[in-house]
Design a protein around this motif. Structure first.
Motif, PDB file in Angstrom:
ATOM      1  N   ARG A 142      15.203  12.918   4.842  1.00  0.00           N
ATOM      2  CA  ARG A 142      14.930  13.298   6.230  1.00  0.00           C
ATOM      3  C   ARG A 142      13.433  13.364   6.490  1.00  0.00           C
ATOM      4  NH1 ARG A 142      13.261  17.451   8.836  1.00  0.00           N
ATOM      5  NH2 ARG A 142      13.172  18.732   6.957  1.00  0.00           N
ATOM      6  N   ARG A 143      12.709  14.046   5.603  1.00  0.00           N
ATOM      7  CA  ARG A 143      11.270  14.168   5.792  1.00  0.00           C
ATOM      8  C   ARG A 143      10.576  12.816   5.658  1.00  0.00           C
ATOM      9  NH1 ARG A 143       7.348  16.134   8.610  1.00  0.00           N
ATOM     10  NH2 ARG A 143       5.423  16.552   7.454  1.00  0.00           N
ATOM     11  N   ALA A 144      11.064  11.968   4.739  1.00  0.00           N
ATOM     12  CA  ALA A 144      10.470  10.641   4.570  1.00  0.00           C
ATOM     13  C   ALA A 144      10.663   9.801   5.825  1.00  0.00           C
ATOM     14  CB  ALA A 144      11.082   9.947   3.355  1.00  0.00           C
ATOM     15  N   GLU A 145      11.837   9.896   6.469  1.00  0.00           N
ATOM     16  CA  GLU A 145      12.069   9.154   7.712  1.00  0.00           C
ATOM     17  C   GLU A 145      11.137   9.655   8.809  1.00  0.00           C
ATOM     18  OE1 GLU A 145      16.212   9.779   8.320  1.00  0.00           O
ATOM     19  OE2 GLU A 145      16.797   7.882   7.356  1.00  0.00           O
ATOM     20  N   GLU A 146      10.924  10.968   8.880  1.00  0.00           N
ATOM     21  CA  GLU A 146      10.009  11.515   9.883  1.00  0.00           C
ATOM     22  C   GLU A 146       8.593  10.969   9.677  1.00  0.00           C
ATOM     23  OE1 GLU A 146      10.261  15.713   9.486  1.00  0.00           O
ATOM     24  OE2 GLU A 146      12.184  15.887  10.536  1.00  0.00           O
ATOM     25  N   ARG A 147       8.134  10.938   8.434  1.00  0.00           N
ATOM     26  CA  ARG A 147       6.783  10.475   8.156  1.00  0.00           C
ATOM     27  C   ARG A 147       6.659   8.965   8.394  1.00  0.00           C
ATOM     28  NH1 ARG A 147       3.154  12.699   9.079  1.00  0.00           N
ATOM     29  NH2 ARG A 147       1.763  12.100   7.369  1.00  0.00           N
ATOM     30  N   ALA A 148       7.688   8.204   8.051  1.00  0.00           N
ATOM     31  CA  ALA A 148       7.660   6.771   8.303  1.00  0.00           C
ATOM     32  C   ALA A 148       7.587   6.498   9.808  1.00  0.00           C
ATOM     33  CB  ALA A 148       8.897   6.106   7.700  1.00  0.00           C
ATOM     34  N   ARG A 149       8.338   7.243  10.588  1.00  0.00           N
ATOM     35  CA  ARG A 149       8.313   7.095  12.040  1.00  0.00           C
ATOM     36  C   ARG A 149       6.928   7.427  12.586  1.00  0.00           C
ATOM     37  NH1 ARG A 149      12.016  10.352  12.934  1.00  0.00           N
ATOM     38  NH2 ARG A 149      13.751   8.880  12.926  1.00  0.00           N
ATOM     39  N   ASP A 150       6.304   8.450  12.019  1.00  0.00           N
ATOM     40  CA  ASP A 150       4.964   8.832  12.454  1.00  0.00           C
ATOM     41  C   ASP A 150       3.954   7.726  12.165  1.00  0.00           C
ATOM     42  OD1 ASP A 150       2.880  10.280  13.413  1.00  0.00           O
ATOM     43  OD2 ASP A 150       2.777  11.710  11.763  1.00  0.00           O
ATOM     44  N   TYR A 151       3.970   7.194  10.939  1.00  0.00           N
ATOM     45  CA  TYR A 151       3.043   6.114  10.586  1.00  0.00           C
ATOM     46  C   TYR A 151       3.298   4.872  11.447  1.00  0.00           C
ATOM     47  CZ  TYR A 151       1.121   8.484   6.469  1.00  0.00           C
ATOM     48  OH  TYR A 151       0.467   9.346   5.631  1.00  0.00           O
ATOM     49  N   GLY A 169      15.280   9.409  -8.494  1.00  0.00           N
ATOM     50  CA  GLY A 169      15.012  10.791  -8.830  1.00  0.00           C
ATOM     51  C   GLY A 169      14.892  11.697  -7.616  1.00  0.00           C
ATOM     52  N   GLY A 170      15.430  11.265  -6.450  1.00  0.00           N
ATOM     53  CA  GLY A 170      15.383  12.090  -5.255  1.00  0.00           C
ATOM     54  C   GLY A 170      14.097  11.962  -4.460  1.00  0.00           C
ATOM     55  N   TRP A 171      13.236  10.990  -4.782  1.00  0.00           N
ATOM     56  CA  TRP A 171      11.972  10.805  -4.078  1.00  0.00           C
ATOM     57  C   TRP A 171      12.021   9.518  -3.251  1.00  0.00           C
ATOM     58  CZ3 TRP A 171       7.708  14.010  -3.804  1.00  0.00           C
ATOM     59  CH2 TRP A 171       7.753  15.151  -4.610  1.00  0.00           C
ATOM     60  N   TYR A 172      11.241   9.550  -2.136  1.00  0.00           N
ATOM     61  CA  TYR A 172      11.222   8.444  -1.191  1.00  0.00           C
ATOM     62  C   TYR A 172       9.778   8.106  -0.831  1.00  0.00           C
ATOM     63  CZ  TYR A 172      16.108   9.729  -0.880  1.00  0.00           C
ATOM     64  OH  TYR A 172      17.400  10.035  -1.192  1.00  0.00           O
ATOM     65  N   ILE A 198       0.869  -1.186   0.000  1.00  0.00           N
ATOM     66  CA  ILE A 198       0.000   0.000   0.000  1.00  0.00           C
ATOM     67  C   ILE A 198       0.897   1.225   0.000  1.00  0.00           C
ATOM     68  CG2 ILE A 198      -1.760   1.295   1.252  1.00  0.00           C
ATOM     69  CD1 ILE A 198      -2.709  -1.320   2.472  1.00  0.00           C
ATOM     70  N   GLN A 199       0.935   1.890  -1.153  1.00  0.00           N
ATOM     71  CA  GLN A 199       1.730   3.119  -1.278  1.00  0.00           C
ATOM     72  C   GLN A 199       0.969   4.246  -0.569  1.00  0.00           C
ATOM     73  OE1 GLN A 199       4.657   4.180  -2.773  1.00  0.00           O
ATOM     74  NE2 GLN A 199       4.179   6.300  -2.244  1.00  0.00           N
ATOM     75  N   VAL A 200       1.557   4.808   0.499  1.00  0.00           N
ATOM     76  CA  VAL A 200       0.865   5.797   1.330  1.00  0.00           C
ATOM     77  C   VAL A 200       1.186   7.220   0.896  1.00  0.00           C
ATOM     78  CG1 VAL A 200       0.598   6.667   3.687  1.00  0.00           C
ATOM     79  CG2 VAL A 200       0.755   4.206   3.276  1.00  0.00           C
ATOM     80  N   GLU A 201       2.462   7.546   0.775  1.00  0.00           N
ATOM     81  CA  GLU A 201       2.846   8.889   0.343  1.00  0.00           C
ATOM     82  C   GLU A 201       4.292   8.873  -0.113  1.00  0.00           C
ATOM     83  OE1 GLU A 201       4.293  11.564   3.968  1.00  0.00           O
ATOM     84  OE2 GLU A 201       2.199  10.987   4.241  1.00  0.00           O
ATOM     85  N   ALA A 202       4.710   9.961  -0.770  1.00  0.00           N
ATOM     86  CA  ALA A 202       6.089  10.119  -1.226  1.00  0.00           C
ATOM     87  C   ALA A 202       6.591  11.488  -0.788  1.00  0.00           C
ATOM     88  CB  ALA A 202       6.180   9.966  -2.739  1.00  0.00           C
ATOM     89  N   GLN A 203       7.867  11.571  -0.464  1.00  0.00           N
ATOM     90  CA  GLN A 203       8.479  12.813   0.000  1.00  0.00           C
ATOM     91  C   GLN A 203       9.736  13.100  -0.821  1.00  0.00           C
ATOM     92  OE1 GLN A 203       7.324  14.929   2.207  1.00  0.00           O
ATOM     93  NE2 GLN A 203       5.560  13.678   2.841  1.00  0.00           N
ATOM     94  N   PRO A 204      10.039  14.385  -1.040  1.00  0.00           N
ATOM     95  CA  PRO A 204      11.205  14.732  -1.860  1.00  0.00           C
ATOM     96  C   PRO A 204      12.525  14.769  -1.104  1.00  0.00           C
ATOM     97  CG  PRO A 204       9.987  16.713  -1.304  1.00  0.00           C
ATOM     98  CD  PRO A 204       9.207  15.564  -0.730  1.00  0.00           C
ATOM     99  N   SER A 205      12.524  14.412   0.188  1.00  0.00           N
ATOM    100  CA  SER A 205      13.793  14.381   0.934  1.00  0.00           C
ATOM    101  C   SER A 205      13.793  13.171   1.867  1.00  0.00           C
ATOM    102  CB  SER A 205      13.983  15.668   1.743  1.00  0.00           C
ATOM    103  OG  SER A 205      13.164  15.686   2.885  1.00  0.00           O
TER     104      SER A 205
END
Length: 589
Positions: free
Chosen positions: A36-45, A59-62, A27-34
């Motif tokens: 650091r921000r992707a790790e923060e969102r993964a930790r939140d979920y 391409g710099g997306w996570y 289940i693809q939930v969201e993508a982030q362009p950095s």
């Protein structure tokens, strides 16, 4: 219809084939362009969901994704999570080969598929029949009823809250202040005051008052806070010719034209909002010139704060119709900025839109070409496509002493928000006499007139030549015009003793101007024509008498000059004397 039918068939055939070929789903939930921000969102979920993964997409997306699951299980779980509001509504199923290196959980390595996950067989005939007749669709394929919403426990809520950065914590305090529950400092520190306001908000919105907002509650608070922006269509606009990048309310404005130094975005709805982007080459003198010019435009009402700095300026203005905000700055030989024009009475939405515009404002290298103009016909009332501020009424007046006191028509200065002399000098009414129609104005700063009125003593001769000096065309011309005629009677048509009748074709802008004899002495003041009722020939005009003007001045504590002279001046000399004493009187909203 048949075309849509076959497109639907093709989509189902493709989907069925993909399901057979693919035995694992995420289940693809969201993508982030950095990262650091992707790790923060993964930790939140991960604080309230299981099977959270983070993958590089290239391409710099996570990506943040849940899984791996059997495809049917993934579909059911996706529907349940959407219904509970625990994942974005645009989440979707993705295949393993959509992802690259896994970065979350930290140090977990690649995903290991340790159980057989096989896609169920798909009945293609049934799928095709469902396209032709939806009633034949397999009931098992319909969406399940939404499951009850399961929120975080206070412990889980505190854990997810701990991962908020300072800006996110401050945003919650701002939202609580907006909702009316918080009135302390916006500092990102969740002390007793913030906890109390959170509990009050929870109680008012039907939640248990714990004083700790869950992830879902934080989302609801921010949704309420941002609801005022619904329909505004806030989006980042990058204007390539002007070199300006910023968020703009594109739901209510649209690009209209280039008219250097502005890029016009006009209203696209009946809200009436407008935006101008400012871009021009220049130095400090250019900046200061723009500061002065902007204040002559209708979009910058007179009432409001003004601030001019060495490298920028801010202008605000408000009246009964609009509120405007302009800011510009000088950097590297270019002046960049913007103006927001918003309808009066919508202050909450205006300040929110303005705040987003200010916080997002940025510049790039290009500068709008000074030759960039629209194809509209030029107008004396327009400046770069913008309406120059115009008074609601103009009249004439004349100086009566060296201090700059002015006599004019009382009718011309009734109900004015502001009165100016020659368009630049502010003045106030110090005396007004309704019976004679005479008013006296005093400039707020002392002026030095070229000449002042000298009132003629004695009785003037009937049929003698007279002249009126006045701004016949409302200030379109830089100097007053002279209109010549004769003195017909020392009374009005009905025998009125307080007026003189003239045979002279005046215009409305001449009202308040001096009536002079051939030697330059003032015989009276031209009165405005009466509106409605009987229409007189245009060459019939009336003037207040000199003795009545002197009486009004005397009551105001002003001594006027008088003369016995009955000599005759050359026309050019008479024009020079009249022009020196006559002034444009403007009445503004």
């Amino acid at each position: 219809m048949m075309r849509n039918f076959w497109i639907g068939c093709a989509a189902l055939l493709w989907a069925a084939g993909a399901a057979v070929a693919q035995d694992v789903a995420f289940i693809q939930v969201e993508a982030q362009p950095s990262l650091r921000r992707a790790e923060e969102r993964a930790r939140d979920y991960a604080s309230y969901l299981q099977d959270v993964n983070g993958f590089a997409l290239g391409g710099g997306w996570y990506s943040i994704a849940l899984g791996p699951y059997d495809p049917d299980e993934a579909q059911a779980l996706l529907q349940r999570l959407r219904a509970q509001g625990q994942v974005p509504r645009d989440s979707y199923l993705a295949a393993p080969d959509d992802f690259q290196r896994r970065f979350w959980p930290v140090g977990a390595g690649p995903v290991v598929i340790d159980r057989a996950l096989e896609a169920p067989d798909t009945d293609l005939e049934q799928a095709l029949a469902a396209v032709e007749d939806p009633a034949q669709a397999d009931p098992a394929q319909t969406d399940p009823a939404p499951a009850p919403v399961i929120d975080e426990t206070p412990r889980e809520a505190r854990a997810s809250e701990a991962r908020l950065n300072r800006a996110e914590r401050e945003q919650l305090q701002i939202a609580l202040r907006w909702a009316g529950y918080y009135n302390a400092a916006i500092d990102g520190a969740f002390g007793r005051g913030t906890r109390g306001s959170m509990a009050d908000w929870q109680a008012a919105n039907g939640f248990e008052a714990t004083g700790i907002l869950t992830t879902m509650q934080r989302s609801e608070l921010l949704r309420q806070y941002n609801a005022v922006l619904d329909g505004m269509g806030m989006e980042v606009v990058s204007e390539p010719r002007a070199g300006v990048v910023m968020q703009m309310p594109m739901g209510v404005v649209e690009f209209a034209k280039y008219e250097s130094p502005f890029v016009h975005y006009d209203a696209s709805t009946d809200l009436g909002a407008r935006v101008l982007l400012i871009s021009q080459p220049g130095d400090q003198d250019t900046l200061y010139g723009l500061y002065e010019i902007m204040q002559t435009l209708e979009i910058v009402p007179l009432e409001g704060d003004r601030e001019r700095r060495a490298n920028g300026f801010t202008l605000t203005g408000a009246n009964a119709r609009i509120v405007s905000h302009t800011e510009a700055r000088l950097e590297g030989g270019a002046i960049k900025g913007f103006t927001l024009i918003w309808p009066a009475g919508d202050e909450e939405r205006r300040t929110r839109v303005l705040g987003l515009m200010q916080s997002s404002f940025d510049t790039t290298a290009p500068v709008l070409d000074p030759a960039a103009v629209s194809e509209e016909m030029p107008s004396v009332d327009l400046l770069s496509g913008l309406q120059v501020r115009r008074p609601k009424l103009t009249a004439s007046g004349f100086y009566v002493n060296a201090a700059g006191d002015v006599v004019t028509s009382a009718e011309a200065v009734e109900a004015c928000g502001r009165i100016t002399l020659d368009g630049v000098h502010d003045a106030q009414v110090t005396a007004s006499d309704a019976a004679s129609g005479i008013a006296v104005l005093r400039p707020t700063t002392r002026l030095a007139p070229q000449s002042v009125a000298a009132f003629r003593n004695g009785r003037p001769r009937l049929q003698s030549e007279v002249a009126v000096a006045g701004y016949s065309f409302g200030g379109v011309l830089s100097k007053p015009s002279m209109t010549f005629g004769t003195l017909e009677d020392l009374r009005g048509l009905g025998g009125e003793e307080n007026v003189k009748r003239l045979a002279l074709a005046s215009l409305p802008g001449d009202a308040g101007g001096p009536v002079l004899d051939a030697g330059g002495a003032v015989l009276g003041m031209l009165l405005p024509r009466e509106e409605g009722g009987r229409q007189l020939p245009e060459e019939v005009s009336f003037a207040a008498k000199a003795e009545d003007i002197r009486a009004v001045l005397s009551r105001a504590g002003i001594t006027a000059d008088a003369t016995e002279s009955i000599g005759v001046m050359a026309p050019e000399d008479l024009t020079a004397v009249a022009s020196g004493m006559t002034v444009l009187v403007s009445c503004w909203e």
